[in-house]
Scaffold this active site. Structure first.
Site, mmCIF file in Angstrom:
data_model
loop_
_atom_site.group_PDB
_atom_site.id
_atom_site.type_symbol
_atom_site.label_atom_id
_atom_site.label_comp_id
_atom_site.label_asym_id
_atom_site.label_seq_id
_atom_site.Cartn_x
_atom_site.Cartn_y
_atom_site.Cartn_z
ATOM 1 C CB CYS A 120 -1.008 0.086 1.257
ATOM 2 S SG CYS A 120 -2.202 1.134 1.093
ATOM 3 C CB CYS A 122 -1.777 5.064 3.405
ATOM 4 S SG CYS A 122 -1.724 3.204 4.357
ATOM 5 C CB CYS A 130 -4.357 3.917 -0.004
ATOM 6 S SG CYS A 130 -4.693 3.673 1.766
ATOM 7 C CE LYS A 195 -7.883 -1.305 4.430
ATOM 8 N NZ LYS A 195 -6.298 -1.163 4.250
ATOM 9 N NE ARG A 217 -6.452 5.079 4.643
ATOM 10 C CZ ARG A 217 -5.560 5.633 4.675
ATOM 11 N NH1 ARG A 217 -5.468 6.714 3.896
ATOM 12 N NH2 ARG A 217 -4.449 5.594 5.725
ATOM 13 C CD GLU A 233 -13.926 -4.175 -4.423
ATOM 14 O OE1 GLU A 233 -13.205 -4.750 -4.896
ATOM 15 O OE2 GLU A 233 -14.169 -2.898 -4.288
ATOM 16 C CE LYS A 248 -7.206 -3.935 7.494
ATOM 17 N NZ LYS A 248 -6.473 -2.963 6.709
ATOM 18 C CE1 TYR A 313 -1.028 -5.055 14.501
ATOM 19 C CE2 TYR A 313 -3.454 -5.158 14.358
ATOM 20 C CZ TYR A 313 -2.254 -4.884 13.848
ATOM 21 O OH TYR A 313 -2.274 -4.103 12.639
HETATM 22 C C1 PBG Z 1 -2.832 0.203 4.859
HETATM 23 C C2 PBG Z 1 -3.469 -0.604 6.091
HETATM 24 C C3 PBG Z 1 -4.219 -0.386 7.040
HETATM 25 C C4 PBG Z 1 -4.505 -1.179 7.776
HETATM 26 C C5 PBG Z 1 -3.755 -2.362 7.169
HETATM 27 N N1 PBG Z 1 -3.077 -1.817 5.947
HETATM 28 C C6 PBG Z 1 -4.595 1.142 7.322
HETATM 29 C C7 PBG Z 1 -5.786 1.900 6.497
HETATM 30 O O1 PBG Z 1 -6.265 1.350 5.679
HETATM 31 O O2 PBG Z 1 -5.902 2.729 6.934
HETATM 32 C C8 PBG Z 1 -5.044 -1.649 9.089
HETATM 33 C C9 PBG Z 1 -4.564 -2.598 9.943
HETATM 34 C C10 PBG Z 1 -5.265 -2.469 11.355
HETATM 35 O O3 PBG Z 1 -5.790 -1.377 11.821
HETATM 36 O O4 PBG Z 1 -4.869 -3.084 12.251
HETATM 37 N N2 PBG Z 1 -3.715 0.804 3.914
#
Ligand code: PBG
Length: 328
Positions: A120, A122, A130, A195, A217, A233, A248, A313
């Site tokens: 990504c 970002c 992103c 996502k 976003r 998607e 996610k 995590y």
């Molecule tokens: C990058 C990305 C994000 C997360 C994973 N890859 C942040 C976002 O999209 O703002 C979030 C992961 C998390 O909150 O643990 N785009």
């Protein structure tokens, strides 16, 4: 009188029996641990928004490896914190970029480690979006070229798998084409397929310094009211050549995990994101819940809904809980 020959409690009479008839089985093999690699030296710093998680500079990665080995976790997902950002996020595909350095170092330290990289922009763009901006909008098709470049540079550095998380249209196909054209036809793509534009990413954005400088976003990540669109998607990513699809966040989207499981036959990942982790940590710190119990129960729910892979995590603690028979 009601028929008392049927007694579901019969199968709950001992731990041995309960474990025999469990419907959801989980294994440390299905856990992926997200890790943050920071450019610099001697950085081993707890992340304030994610208690118990750390930023590691490449020279401090032995500490990460120690942690993984201690818990028997052998799959990671890498995120990078570059020293410099620019409008085009060029540090994301630099040969000596932070993720690229991290991959090489981890490869040396732990040859058996399976390394997935988040693809990504970002964390690398000065504006925190992103992709490449055109005015205040992210330009989808120009961003595709950058994403493919990032994925290729990760593969060249030795990544085992790439995971695009940007939500641009057509990115799986673009990445597949460039990987295949450069001799990486065996590098799988795990697509962040469904996502959502979620408030659960807050602690991650603090941890990765990736909050957008303006706006949000919502023009690329999904509206969390939508389930059918999530399946669309997923279907697109399958058609474009994804090897693994993902939903996610996880806990607030169990219906979609379940639906994706029944509709698609690819392995399905779920990402239990930073906000999910931070909420459990905060509630436990306030003495309101039993952290270990809630961690296990939440993870089991994600698997029960149909996920094959859990990115979390809590991967290290969960691996321990699985081995102790407290879950799965
Ligand atoms: C990058 C990305 C994000 C997360 C994973 N890859 C942040 C976002 O999209 O703002 C979030 C992961 C998390 O909150 O643990 N785009």
């Amino acid at each position: 009188m009601f028929d008392q020959s049927i007694r579901p409690r019969r199968l709950r009479t001992s731990d041995t029996l309960r474990r025999m008839v469990r419907e959801t089985r989980v294994s440390p093999d299905s856990l992926v641990y997200p890790a943050f690699i920071a450019e610099g030296e001697h950085i081993y710093r707890e992340i304030p928004s994610l208690p118990g998680q750390y930023h590691y500079s490449p020279d401090e990665l032995p500490r990460l490896v120690e942690r993984l080995c201690a818990h028997g976790v052998s799959r990671v997902m890498l995120f990078g914190l570059p020293a410099h950002k620019d409008a085009e996020g060029t540090a994301a595909w630099a040969e000596d970029g932070i993720v690229q350095q991290g991959i090489r170092r981890l490869r040396d330290l732990m040859p058996g480690l399976y390394i997935i990289t988040d693809v990504c922009m970002c964390e690398y763009t000065s504006h925190g979006h992103c992709g490449i901006l055109c005015g205040h909008e992210v330009d989808n098709d120009r961003t595709l070229e950058c994403l493919a470049r990032i994925a290729l540079s990760h593969a060249r550095a030795g990544a085992d798998m790439v995971a695009p998380s940007d939500m641009m249209d057509g990115r799986v196909a673009a990445i597949r084409r460039v990987l295949d054209g450069n001799g990486f036809c065996n590098i799988p793509i795990m697509a962040y397929s469904a996502k959502f534009a979620s408030s659960f990413y807050g602690p991650f954005r603090d941890a990765a310094g990736s909050a957008p400088a303006f706006g949000d976003r919502k023009s690329y990540q999904m509206d969390w009211h939508n389930a059918r669109e999530a399946m669309r998607e997923c279907a697109l990513d399958v058609r474009e050549g994804a090897d693994i699809i993902m939903v996610k966040p996880a806990l607030a989207y169990l219906d979609l995990i379940h639906e994706a499981r029944s509709r698609f036959d690819l392995p399905l990942a779920a990402y239990s994101v930073s906000g999910e982790y931070a909420m459990i940590k905060a509630a436990a710190a306030a003495g309101l819940i039993d952290e270990h119990g809630v961690m296990c129960e939440s993870a089991a729910a994600v698997y029960r809904a149909g996920a094959d892979i859990l990115i979390t995590y809590y991967a290290c603690e969960l691996a321990g809980a699985i081995r102790a028979g407290e879950i799965g």
